[in-house]
Design an enzyme around this catalytic site. Structure first.
Site, PDB file in Angstrom:
ATOM      1  N   LYS A  24       0.837  -1.193   0.000  1.00 19.35           N
ATOM      2  CA  LYS A  24       0.000   0.000   0.000  1.00 19.35           C
ATOM      3  C   LYS A  24       0.880   1.253   0.000  1.00 19.35           C
ATOM      4  O   LYS A  24       0.669   2.183  -0.789  1.00 19.35           O
ATOM      5  CB  LYS A  24      -0.909  -0.023   1.229  1.00 19.35           C
ATOM      6  CG  LYS A  24      -2.101   0.896   1.144  1.00 19.35           C
ATOM      7  CD  LYS A  24      -2.926   0.836   2.428  1.00 19.35           C
ATOM      8  CE  LYS A  24      -3.779  -0.429   2.506  1.00 19.35           C
ATOM      9  NZ  LYS A  24      -4.415  -0.596   3.826  1.00 19.35           N
ATOM     10  N   ARG A  94      -3.123   3.193   8.670  1.00 18.22           N
ATOM     11  CA  ARG A  94      -3.510   2.065   7.824  1.00 18.22           C
ATOM     12  C   ARG A  94      -2.430   1.002   7.773  1.00 18.22           C
ATOM     13  O   ARG A  94      -1.267   1.303   7.556  1.00 18.22           O
ATOM     14  CB  ARG A  94      -3.761   2.549   6.381  1.00 18.22           C
ATOM     15  CG  ARG A  94      -4.493   3.868   6.285  1.00 18.22           C
ATOM     16  CD  ARG A  94      -4.564   4.361   4.851  1.00 18.22           C
ATOM     17  NE  ARG A  94      -5.332   3.480   4.006  1.00 18.22           N
ATOM     18  CZ  ARG A  94      -5.432   3.617   2.677  1.00 18.22           C
ATOM     19  NH1 ARG A  94      -4.770   4.604   2.073  1.00 18.22           N
ATOM     20  NH2 ARG A  94      -6.147   2.779   1.973  1.00 18.22           N
ATOM     21  N   GLY A 103      -8.227  -6.921   3.828  1.00 18.90           N
ATOM     22  CA  GLY A 103      -9.134  -7.013   4.970  1.00 18.90           C
ATOM     23  C   GLY A 103      -8.609  -7.810   6.157  1.00 18.90           C
ATOM     24  O   GLY A 103      -9.319  -7.980   7.144  1.00 18.90           O
ATOM     25  N   MET A 105      -5.934  -7.121   8.069  1.00 15.49           N
ATOM     26  CA  MET A 105      -5.365  -6.340   9.152  1.00 15.49           C
ATOM     27  C   MET A 105      -6.164  -5.056   9.357  1.00 15.49           C
ATOM     28  O   MET A 105      -7.132  -4.810   8.666  1.00 15.49           O
ATOM     29  CB  MET A 105      -3.904  -6.059   8.867  1.00 15.49           C
ATOM     30  CG  MET A 105      -3.088  -7.331   9.057  1.00 15.49           C
ATOM     31  SD  MET A 105      -1.570  -7.252   8.199  1.00 15.49           S
ATOM     32  CE  MET A 105      -0.893  -5.834   8.985  1.00 15.49           C
ATOM     33  N   ARG A 338      -3.816  -1.422  -6.257  1.00 15.74           N
ATOM     34  CA  ARG A 338      -3.037  -2.670  -6.214  1.00 15.74           C
ATOM     35  C   ARG A 338      -3.489  -3.530  -7.383  1.00 15.74           C
ATOM     36  O   ARG A 338      -4.559  -3.299  -7.955  1.00 15.74           O
ATOM     37  CB  ARG A 338      -3.257  -3.406  -4.895  1.00 15.74           C
ATOM     38  CG  ARG A 338      -4.702  -3.812  -4.686  1.00 15.74           C
ATOM     39  CD  ARG A 338      -4.898  -4.540  -3.368  1.00 15.74           C
ATOM     40  NE  ARG A 338      -6.308  -4.633  -3.067  1.00 15.74           N
ATOM     41  CZ  ARG A 338      -6.848  -4.546  -1.868  1.00 15.74           C
ATOM     42  NH1 ARG A 338      -6.097  -4.344  -0.819  1.00 15.74           N
ATOM     43  NH2 ARG A 338      -8.142  -4.656  -1.704  1.00 15.74           N
ATOM     44  N   HIS A 454      -6.305 -41.185   0.659  1.00 16.14           N
ATOM     45  CA  HIS A 454      -6.458 -42.023  -0.519  1.00 16.14           C
ATOM     46  C   HIS A 454      -7.610 -41.544  -1.409  1.00 16.14           C
ATOM     47  O   HIS A 454      -7.456 -41.373  -2.615  1.00 16.14           O
ATOM     48  CB  HIS A 454      -6.702 -43.452  -0.063  1.00 16.14           C
ATOM     49  CG  HIS A 454      -6.810 -44.408  -1.196  1.00 16.14           C
ATOM     50  ND1 HIS A 454      -5.706 -44.809  -1.900  1.00 16.14           N
ATOM     51  CD2 HIS A 454      -7.875 -44.983  -1.770  1.00 16.14           C
ATOM     52  CE1 HIS A 454      -6.102 -45.618  -2.854  1.00 16.14           C
ATOM     53  NE2 HIS A 454      -7.405 -45.746  -2.801  1.00 16.14           N
ATOM     54  N   SER A 767      12.649 -43.472 -13.182  1.00 16.22           N
ATOM     55  CA  SER A 767      11.503 -42.635 -12.856  1.00 16.22           C
ATOM     56  C   SER A 767      11.504 -42.479 -11.344  1.00 16.22           C
ATOM     57  O   SER A 767      11.433 -43.469 -10.620  1.00 16.22           O
ATOM     58  CB  SER A 767      10.215 -43.312 -13.324  1.00 16.22           C
ATOM     59  OG  SER A 767       9.108 -42.646 -12.767  1.00 16.22           O
ATOM     60  N   CYS A 835       7.250 -39.388 -11.276  1.00 17.20           N
ATOM     61  CA  CYS A 835       5.821 -39.666 -11.309  1.00 17.20           C
ATOM     62  C   CYS A 835       5.316 -39.469  -9.897  1.00 17.20           C
ATOM     63  O   CYS A 835       6.081 -39.396  -8.956  1.00 17.20           O
ATOM     64  CB  CYS A 835       5.564 -41.073 -11.796  1.00 17.20           C
ATOM     65  SG  CYS A 835       6.409 -42.307 -10.821  1.00 17.20           S
ATOM     66  N   TYR A 855      11.128 -35.263 -17.908  1.00 24.29           N
ATOM     67  CA  TYR A 855       9.678 -35.073 -17.861  1.00 24.29           C
ATOM     68  C   TYR A 855       9.154 -35.122 -16.429  1.00 24.29           C
ATOM     69  O   TYR A 855       9.824 -35.624 -15.524  1.00 24.29           O
ATOM     70  CB  TYR A 855       8.959 -36.136 -18.704  1.00 24.29           C
ATOM     71  CG  TYR A 855       9.044 -37.535 -18.137  1.00 24.29           C
ATOM     72  CD1 TYR A 855       8.076 -38.004 -17.249  1.00 24.29           C
ATOM     73  CD2 TYR A 855      10.089 -38.390 -18.490  1.00 24.29           C
ATOM     74  CE1 TYR A 855       8.164 -39.279 -16.717  1.00 24.29           C
ATOM     75  CE2 TYR A 855      10.171 -39.661 -17.973  1.00 24.29           C
ATOM     76  CZ  TYR A 855       9.204 -40.105 -17.079  1.00 24.29           C
ATOM     77  OH  TYR A 855       9.278 -41.367 -16.546  1.00 24.29           O
TER      78      TYR A 855
END
Ligand code: ADP
Ligand code: MG
Ligand code: MG
Length: 886
Positions: A24, A94, A103, A105, A338, A454, A767, A835, A855
């Site tokens: 700010k 502020r 919002g 603080m 902002r 899971h 992998s 993976c 990858y």
């Protein structure tokens, strides 16, 4: 720390000073420099906050001195004096953190008013009600924020006053009314805070600054930081700004405007304002604000100015702005700007539009995409206006919305699905045996388990909405009922899940389709042009493979063959195989399984049209395919004849014999393949038979056969020989060359990473199974960790984040880098990837890019995110290289 500068006038800072001045403060300074109408003021730095914090929440004398000096400057500029009755200077105090936390603080307006100065303000403005309204607002905000009196106490008094006067709107309260309220407010402060509202304006200011500093650590700010990964040690700045008043009369007002529509990105001014109102009235909802378009008719001059400020700020910041403004006696002031928060859809449109308008480059546009938000887009959402009855709220485990009939077990879910009914599977928790129920359902709801349970992992993988850990849910399997919060639901009733918010809603709520917009496609194309890392998918069946292709998968990084055995038509055959007493019986069961696997593989190969398909041979311990012991005991007790009883007791013996003390470290993975070679033989044969069928049909294939859980090179050596032998048998010499299969391993045991040089001798690819590698490197079993101690660790910040969600670069990452180095030294062409869940996480993807992997592999629905994250990693990386090179 002597004379360090702790206070900056708005004229001294600029937008580049966010870390010191907060977002700010830095933007107020930037706007001041750009000549926009910003009320003058100054910023107390985050460094001052740190001094305050280190001093045990004490304002150091040096800071006090610098604040006084800056205040004098402000007095000179405004021609007013702080606390002076005839022409009082009034200020706001502020909060202003480095990263915007809307919002979260506290802010206090109208500081500098007391019993005397309020009279000065009244006579200066010629508007008594206005002056006393300001004063009572000050006591209210100060009482709440600084002295800790609950707002409700003040609101009650205000309400009583208006009721007594027979008035509805604040602005109709006469000065006398406000004066009476002020007396009541003072009593209220005395009663609840045990002290007087300070008449000394210097005391007001000092206490207010302190309170804003302290609000950095209030609960909502802490929670917000945790959710948004904002570091706690950033600290906050404080802005002290001279007041302008939107509540002086009908040619005054206050409002908020976005330079574009933050919900869809359309290029129009978007916002709201209130005539004759101050600061937070707009968001507080006491009066319904008017939409910004109405300002054009009500205050045409102001509207014109505002529009040009919007254009100027947007051009300046090269992004959509969220702007606070106040109009005092027809004059426009800008109080904040902002970068505006936006939905995922708007983010894409804005990024694409700004590139098209020549405002930013493609790289800049890509860097702005918050990949975690894309989840919102790629899944279906709810029609919010139709929601009436929210039964419970659980953890938002897998985004998207689903509606269907409650089914309380997997078999019921599967059966109803066959009849064409949409179902929601509701369980206390899910186990791998429920997988067919998950497959059959539109969404999953569980009472227990976390975001990485899971059920959540599986549902996310399938792109199905899931709400987990819904503790208020109790399921009565006997009565086929569930209750949640106040309401009861019977099996077969309709419910709706919102996986993005965790809401469980009664009834069938209309859904809105996922939007794969033209902007998304365009941006994905840019990402593909830039990224180095390839993106594969985890997919276990032909359908998932097709989905993965649609989202742009360049291969399959993990095909878990065991999932193919959990389907209801296959599980009994699998169980027969496991329970077989003779080699013959076992072979018979395997012969039945082979064509099923072959068909799956063929479907996947066809879907992938020659792209690599990494198939992991059977990994979990065998007991996972058998019924639970308690269940068998219950059935044994309930059996009504001896034959049944003896069948169950045989099963019980077998299950007991497969029991392991610690299955995670037990007889699974390649250990199973070595001790029971016939199982892997069948799988390998199925793979090559599928490959052969494809080749004969003129479809290219590229199978990568992956041996799980290797910890020593000899294990891989042995199994690799089996693969080569069977390939020879099934394919023959010529087709074998045409097939061009690879054999490799998952690196998921620390010893494998440490001996990767040797293992690479027998591997065409590595992998990294980062889930197990994380478990074994930390010595955590994931479910136990997440269920028992990990949340506590995270709360105490012993670990920066859950290592199962974000790859631990420091520990696990070191093993990966070591394995890469030694593996490639032994075999330069070694293919590498990861993976597992980490493959869809932005930070983990950045790690993989830096480590030089080929990858990442993730669930199909995360592929678009991974493509963008991979491009972001590339852009960031090349910028860093440029930076360090000069
Ligand atoms: P938040 O971070 O909650 O938006 P702000 O510090 O921006 O808190 O201020 C809250 C409200 O008060 C905003 O509407 C803002 O425009 C208004 N406000 C803050 N300072 C002043 C001031 N000096 N004059 C008039 N209004 C102000
Ligand atoms: Mg604000
Ligand atoms: Mg594993």
């Amino acid at each position: 720390m002597g004379n360090a500068k702790l206070v900056y006038a708005f004229t001294e800072g600029h937008a580049g000073m966010k870390a010191l001045l907060g977002g700010k403060g830095a933007n107020l300074a930037e706007m001041t420099r750009a000549g926009l109408p910003v009320p003058p003021g100054f910023t107390i730095t985050t460094e001052a906050y740190h001094t305050f914090f280190r001093a045990g929440y004490r304002v150091p004398a040096e800071l006090q001195r610098q604040v006084q000096e800056a205040l004098r400057g402000l007095e000179v500029e405004k021609g007013q004096r702080f606390g002076e009755p005839l022409s009082p200077l009034l200020v706001s105090v502020r909060s202003g953190s480095v990263t915007s936390m809307p919002g979260m603080m506290d802010t206090i307006l109208n500081l500098g008013l007391n019993d005397e100065t309020v009279r000065g303000l009244a006579s200066l403005s010629g508007n008594e009600p206005f002056a006393y309204d300001c004063y009572r607002r000050l006591i209210q905000m100060f009482g709440n924020v600084v002295l800790g009196v609950e707002s409700i106490q003040f609101e009650r008094l205000l309400h009583r006053l208006k009721a007594g006067l027979g008035i509805e709107l604040d602005r109709d309260v006469p000065a006398d009314g406000w004066r009476r309220l002020i007396e009541d407010y003072k009593q209220c402060v005395l009663r609840f805070a045990n002290r007087e509202f300070p008449q000394n304006v210097q005391e007001q200011l000092a206490l207010a600054i302190e309170a804003v500093f302290k609000s950095w650590n209030n609960q909502r700010a802490q929670i917000y930081r945790q959710l948004n990964r904002i570091p706690d040690d950033q600290g906050t700045a404080v802005n002290v700004q001279s007041m302008v008043f939107g509540n002086r009369g009908d040619n005054c007002g206050t409002g908020v405007v976005f330079t574009r529509n933050p919900s869809d990105g359309e290029s129009i001014l978007y916002g709201e304002y209130l005539i004759n109102a101050q600061g937070e009235d707009v968001v507080a909802g006491v009066r319904t604000p008017q939409s910004i378009g109405a300002l054009r008719d009500e205050m045409p001059e102001v509207y014109k100015q505002l529009k040009s400020v919007c254009e100027k700020l947007e051009r300046h910041y090269k992004d959509m702005q969220d702007i606070e403004f106040t109009v005092e006696n027809g004059k426009l002031y800008i109080l904040q700007t902002r970068n505006g928060k936006r939905t995922a859809q708007a983010a894409l449109k804005l990024a694409a539009d700004f590139v098209a308008e020549g405002v930013i480059s493609r790289e800049e546009a890509l860097m702005r995409i918050e990949v975690s938000h894309l989840d919102q887009l790629l899944h279906r959402g709810l029609d919010e206006s139709a929601i009436r009855d929210v039964l419970a709220v659980g953890l938002p485990a897998s985004p998207g919305a689903a509606t269907g009939m409650v089914a309380l077990d997997a078999d019921t879910a599967a059966a109803w699905r066959k009849e064409g009914k949409p179902v929601i599977l509701v369980r206390s928790e899910t186990t791998p045996e429920d997988i067919h129920g998950v497959l059959a359902s539109e969404g999953v709801l569980t009472a227990r388990g976390g975001m990485t349970s899971h059920a959540a992992v599986v549902a996310r993988g399938m792109g199905k909405p899931c709400v987990c850990g819904c503790e208020s849910l109790s399921i009565d399997e006997e009565q086929r009922k569930l209750s949640a919060g106040g309401g009861a639901i019977s099996e077969g009733d309709w419910i709706t899940l919102d996986g993005a918010s965790g809401r469980v809603i009664r009834g069938c709520i209309p859904l809105k389709e996922a939007q794969v917009t033209e902007e998304l496609l365009r941006i994905l194309q840019w990402a593909d042009d830039i990224r180095a890392l390839q993106v594969y998918a985890n997919a276990d069946n032909p359908d998932d493979a097709l989905t993965a292709r649609r989202f742009g998968a360049e291969g399959i990084g993990l095909c878990r063959t065991e999932h193919m055995f959990f389907a209801p038509s296959r599980l009994p055959v699998m169980q027969r195989m496991i329970l077989a007493d003779t080699g013959q019986e076992r072979q018979a069961a395997l012969d039945e399984l082979l064509p099923m696997q072959r068909d799956d593989f063929e479907g996947i190969f066809r879907a992938m049209e020659g792209r690599p398909v990494t198939i992991r041979l059977l990994d979990p311990p065998l007991h996972e395919f058998l019924p639970k012991l308690e269940e068998l005991h219950a059935k044994f007790e309930a059996a009504d004849n001896d034959i049944e009883r003896s069948q169950y007791s045989r099963l019980i013996r077998k299950v007991k014999s497969l029991h392991e003390i610690n299955p995670m470290l037990g007889h699974r993975g390649c250990r199973l393949g070595i001790v029971h070679p016939e199982i892997y033989d069948m799988q390998i044969e199925a793979i090559f038979k599928a490959a052969l069928r494809c080749l004969e049909a003129g479809i290219r294939v590229s199978p990568d056969i992956m041996i799980p859980l290797v910890s020593d090179a000899n294990e891989l050596k042995l199994l690799r020989e089996r693969v080569d032998e069977i390939a020879e048998q099934v394919l023959g010499d010529e087709k074998r060359k045409e097939c061009g299969y690879k054999v490799g391993t998952m690196i998921e045991v620390p010893r494998a990473a440490l001996t990767a040089g040797k293992i690479a001798a027998y591997a065409d690819f590595f992998s990294f199974g980062t889930n197990d590698l994380t478990q074994m490197t930390f010595g955590y079993s994931r479910d136990d960790a997440e269920g028992k101690f990990l949340p506590n660790y995270l709360e105490q910040k012993l670990l920066p984040r859950n290592p199962f969600e974000v790859l631990d670069g420091e520990g696990v990452g070191q093993l990966i880098e070591l394995a890469m180095m030694n593996g490639r030294a032994r075999k330069p062409g070694l293919k590498t990837g990861i993976c597992g869940e980490h493959g869809g996480d932005k930070e983990s993807i950045a790690f993989c890019h830096r480590a030089g992997l080929h990858y990442v592999s993730c669930s199909p629905y995360r592929i678009p995110m991974a493509r963008i994250a991979a491009a972001q990693a590339q852009i960031e990386h090349s910028q860093n290289i440029e930076f360090s090179a000069g």
